[in-house]
Enzyme design. Structure first.
Site, short mmCIF file in Angstrom:
data_model
loop_
_atom_site.label_atom_id
_atom_site.label_comp_id
_atom_site.label_asym_id
_atom_site.label_seq_id
_atom_site.Cartn_x
_atom_site.Cartn_y
_atom_site.Cartn_z
N GLY A 220 36.69 51.39 34.85
CA GLY A 220 37.06 51.10 33.33
C GLY A 220 36.08 50.29 32.84
O GLY A 220 35.13 50.05 33.00
N SER A 221 36.48 49.34 31.60
CA SER A 221 35.82 48.41 31.11
C SER A 221 36.20 47.94 29.75
O SER A 221 37.10 48.72 29.30
CB SER A 221 34.24 48.93 30.83
OG SER A 221 33.77 49.26 32.15
N ASN A 222 35.93 46.69 29.50
CA ASN A 222 36.47 46.15 27.92
C ASN A 222 35.26 46.01 27.51
O ASN A 222 34.11 45.29 28.22
CB ASN A 222 37.06 45.04 28.11
CG ASN A 222 38.50 45.06 28.85
OD1 ASN A 222 39.12 46.26 28.53
ND2 ASN A 222 38.87 44.35 29.75
N PRO A 242 32.80 45.27 32.13
CA PRO A 242 32.71 46.36 32.97
C PRO A 242 33.77 46.08 34.23
O PRO A 242 33.59 45.02 34.91
CB PRO A 242 31.15 46.88 33.15
CG PRO A 242 30.76 45.46 33.41
CD PRO A 242 31.11 44.72 32.24
N ASN A 488 38.25 51.58 27.19
CA ASN A 488 38.51 53.32 27.61
C ASN A 488 39.49 54.06 27.12
O ASN A 488 40.02 54.84 27.46
CB ASN A 488 38.86 53.24 29.24
CG ASN A 488 37.95 52.01 29.88
OD1 ASN A 488 38.49 51.08 30.47
ND2 ASN A 488 36.81 52.39 30.10
#
EC number: 3.5.1.97
Length: 772
Positions: A220-222, A242, A488
């Site tokens: 995922g990631s922000n 990440p 995401n």
């Protein structure tokens, strides 16, 4: 930047001739000049690599990486070369819990010599030089470290060998396939016509299905990109967060790459890549988040009733292509044998077989077409981003090359512009084509098209970088001066003030709930208050469980009338601080277990999802309804049983449960709960959970009149070798929420208290010059 200090020729033993052969490019050309590199190390063992050209730069990267992760890369090269069974037997498993034989069959197919050489030939000279240099640098380090004694992670070392540019291409092609055919390893390796079909293990496919479902959770990631209107100083501000695996071939490595006058970029890269994937330079900072776009489709083949290896296309019977795959397998007695399998393909792609989901019978079979298998632009894409001197240059490069495989791109520049791009490699399948060609009986999220009609081929646009993918003009793009963000989710709510809608469902959808992390981010970013580095850092380090703000009050209300058999759960929920921090109590564990059970019952929400109000729906738990109350009670009983069986003590704190491999407590929690610092951990012994994925390279970059200022860390540390001084130093800093200055300028690098310098050159025949 001072004049590059090259090492004098040394009269030491040379590298083996075999290593030299491995570092030579595939194209006939004059012998390259000797590669040289200067590697300056700072705190946490981070290398800052300087070279006069790309070959030297790659040489420094490969050498530095092998000092920290020699066995990791050797193991990944073994995997992508389809050679695991040769050394470890067919029944051993990869880090991804795949059987060696299935893995070897898949990668032997994926990385055929023809495919690898075609990819390498397609690279510009600069990228070929980076790859050749990387291989040479790694091989030099291998010679040195073998002489010293290989790390314990290499085992007996029999399988550790010199690498080539082709091996690095294989690693790159594996990364490309991650978002597509790489999710069908067992299904491709085991696909056989019904007359030849062997019994296939349902357990193996159950594991494969679980990996597919974990793909987004583990990768995922922000990201938040703040522009001039909202940043504290009116310039660009970026949070890169990440969430990637903490081990194996997706484990980031921190480094700075410099060619004086041409390139100066700092950030992190995946194993085997001589470019920075996420980072910053003097002019801009960028990051990526795994997107929700589709990067492959399936085709349902109508089979010829006379022969299940022929399929009907536009009324004509066509033979499937057959490719014989051979894998060497080590037996229990140490002898080698060879196993052969046939991989069948239609003109759409390889046939895959998934019992009960994608069956190959007398009537139908399924082919998978992966758009990224034709993406030879990925390395060039990141190298161009590394060198971009403006946001416009970055955007123009992504739009023209279209080399980004399966991620969004978010970036800011020193002038205060913020950019969001959902521009990866996506099959050109619009709503019209879906309406005409999709299979209404397709299972789950898979896109299945009609393989009996040529009209159902992906559309072709002359402006796209390759046939069959969407051109950039039909993909989401947003540039603003307040902010853009992504966790995401689809492109839709990158900024609620300017929703991105009207795209193909394969690109982005706006009819599904936002993820909890995305809603958390939008809540933190709402309003007009100025944002600085500290505010963005706290989004990660506060460890807030956003979902708790939506349903915990309802759970506590339910607890007031709950029976005695679940009072332990209720007490822990009441005492819980609503966070996933090291000192959080068992309320977090019970809350997670309750949510996992209730997630299967969307009717439990008090307020259902409303596309007109995506930031605030769904919300609330309808505990006043008898059916929901029963579900909560059942889930609470199940949670007590699960906690008891796992061996977690009733008074345990989260930091005593969730830990790194060396025992370092790790904050953060499941992304599904809305924990921005998403950490994915698995049961690991009595009362423990081992972190396997989550926050990896954490980077906060702000721009000032003097250029970029950055702080951050690599959550799992630089080295995967247990004996290294840099195996857990940053992990401990991560646990303590101590983000450090990331040295970037010459002055910052040389002022670092742990500064040391290494100079290497192919001319010195193996000697290393170290300067304190």
């Amino acid at each position: 930047m001072p004049v590059f200090p090259f090492c004098r020729p040394m009269t030491c033993a040379g590298l083996a001739a075999a290593l030299v052969a491995f570092s030579v490019g595939v194209q006939a050309q004059p012998a390259p000049a000797d590669a040289s590199a200067q590697i300056r190390y700072t705190r946490y063992g981070v290398p800052h690599i300087v070279a006069k050209d790309e070959r030297g730069l790659g040489y420094g990267v490969g050498y530095a990486y092998a000092q920290d992760n020699l066995c990791l890369l050797a193991n990944e090269v073994l995997t992508v070369s389809g050679e695991r069974s040769r050394y470890f037997g067919a029944k051993g498993q990869t880090l991804e819990q795949r059987d060696n034989l299935a893995s070897d069959l898949f990668f032997t197919w994926l990385n055929s010599p023809a495919a690898v050489d075609a990819f390498l030939q397609a690279q510009p000279a600069s990228v070929q030089a980076l790859l050749a240099g990387y291989a040479s640098g790694y091989n030099r380090a291998l010679v040195e470290r073998r002489r010293q004694g290989l790390p314990a992670e290499c085992g007996d070392g029999e399988w550790v060998r010199p690498i080539s540019s082709q091996d690095l291409v294989k690693l790159t092609r594996r990364l490309l396939a991650e978002g597509g055919v790489g999710q069908f390893v067992e299904a491709l390796a085991g696909a056989q016509p019904p007359t030849l079909a062997r019994a296939q293990s349902s357990a193996g496919f159950a594991s494969a299905l679980a990996r597919q479902e974990r793909f987004a959770a583990e990768r995922g990631s922000n990201a938040v990109a703040v522009g001039a209107q909202r940043s504290a100083n009116g310039r660009g501000l970026l949070l890169a967060n990440p969430h990637f695996p903490w081990m194996g071939g997706m484990r980031f490595y921190q480094m700075q790459l410099t060619i004086p006058g041409q390139l100066d970029v700092m950030g992190a890269a995946l194993p085997g890549l001589p470019v920075v994937n996420i980072g910053f330079n003097q002019h801009l900072a960028w990051t990526h988040t795994v997107d929700t776009s589709k990067h492959f489709t399936l085709y349902r083949l109508q089979l010829d009733p006379k022969d299940p290896t022929r399929y009907v296309l536009d009324g004509k019977s066509l033979p499937m292509a057959r490719q014989t795959i051979r894998v060497a397998v080590k037996g229990t007695d140490g002898s080698l044998s060879q196993i052969e399998r046939q991989v069948y393909s239609s003109q759409f792609g390889p046939v895959v077989q998934w019992p009960g989901r994608l069956d190959w019978d007398a009537q139908a079979a399924y082919s998978v077409r992966d758009a990224n298998l034709e993406n030879s632009r990925v390395l060039q894409q990141w190298y161009q981003i590394n060198r971009a001197d403006s946001l416009a240059a970055l955007k123009g490069s992504v739009e023209q090359l279209q080399g980004i495989p399966w991620v969004n791109t978010l970036a800011v520049d020193q002038g205060g512009r913020a950019l969001y791009l959902n521009q990866s490699v996506v099959p050109y399948v619009d709503q019209q084509l879906l309406d005409t060609c999709s299979n209404p009986q397709a299972q789950g999220r898979l896109v299945v098209l009609d393989g009996s009609r040529s009209a159902c081929q992906w559309k072709v646009d002359a402006q796209a970088a390759q046939p069959g993918i969407f051109p950039a003009r039909l993909l989401p793009s947003l540039e603003r001066e307040d902010f853009v963000q992504n966790s995401n989710d689809p492109a839709w709510m990158a900024n609620p003030a300017q929703p991105l809608t009207g795209y193909s469902p394969l690109v982005s959808r706006n009819d599904q709930p936002l993820g909890m992390r995305g809603r958390f981010a939008l809540q933190r970013l709402q309003g007009k208050a100025r944002l600085g580095v500290d505010e963005l850092q706290r989004m990660v380090t506060d460890e807030e469980v956003y979902l708790a703000s939506l349903v915990l009050p309802d759970l506590l209300q339910w607890c007031k009338g709950a029976s005695a058999d679940v009072q332990a759960v209720c007490s822990s929920l009441a005492a819980w601080n609503g966070k996933a921090d090291l000192d959080s109590g068992m309320g977090l564990v019970h809350f997670q277990n309750l949510f996992n059970a209730l997630a299967e019952h969307p009717e439990s929400w008090r307020v259902a999802f409303n596309p007109a109000d995506p930031q605030h729906t769904p919300r609330g738990l309808a505990v006043e309804q008898a059916a929901v109350s029963r579900l909560v009670h059942q889930a609470a009983l199940a949670s007590l049983k699960q906690v008891s069986e796992s061996g977690v003590a009733g008074a345990a704190r989260w930091g005593q449960v969730q830990q790194a491999l060396d025992g370092t407590p790790v904050p953060g929690g499941p992304q599904a709960l809305g924990v921005y610092n998403a950490i994915y951990s698995v049961p690991h012994g009595q009362g423990k959970r081992l972190v396997v994925s989550g926050t990896s390279y954490l980077q906060l970059v702000s721009f000032t009149d003097k250029g970029p200022e950055a702080r951050g860390l690599l959550a799992f540390s630089q080295s995967s070798e247990k004996a290294s001084a840099h195996a857990s130093d940053q992990t401990k800093a991560f646990a303590a929420k101590q983000l450090a200055l990331i040295p970037f300028t010459e002055a910052q690098i040389k002022a670092d208290p742990e500064y040391r310098e290494v100079v290497i050159s192919e001319r010195d025949k193996g000697a290393v010059v170290s300067q304190p």
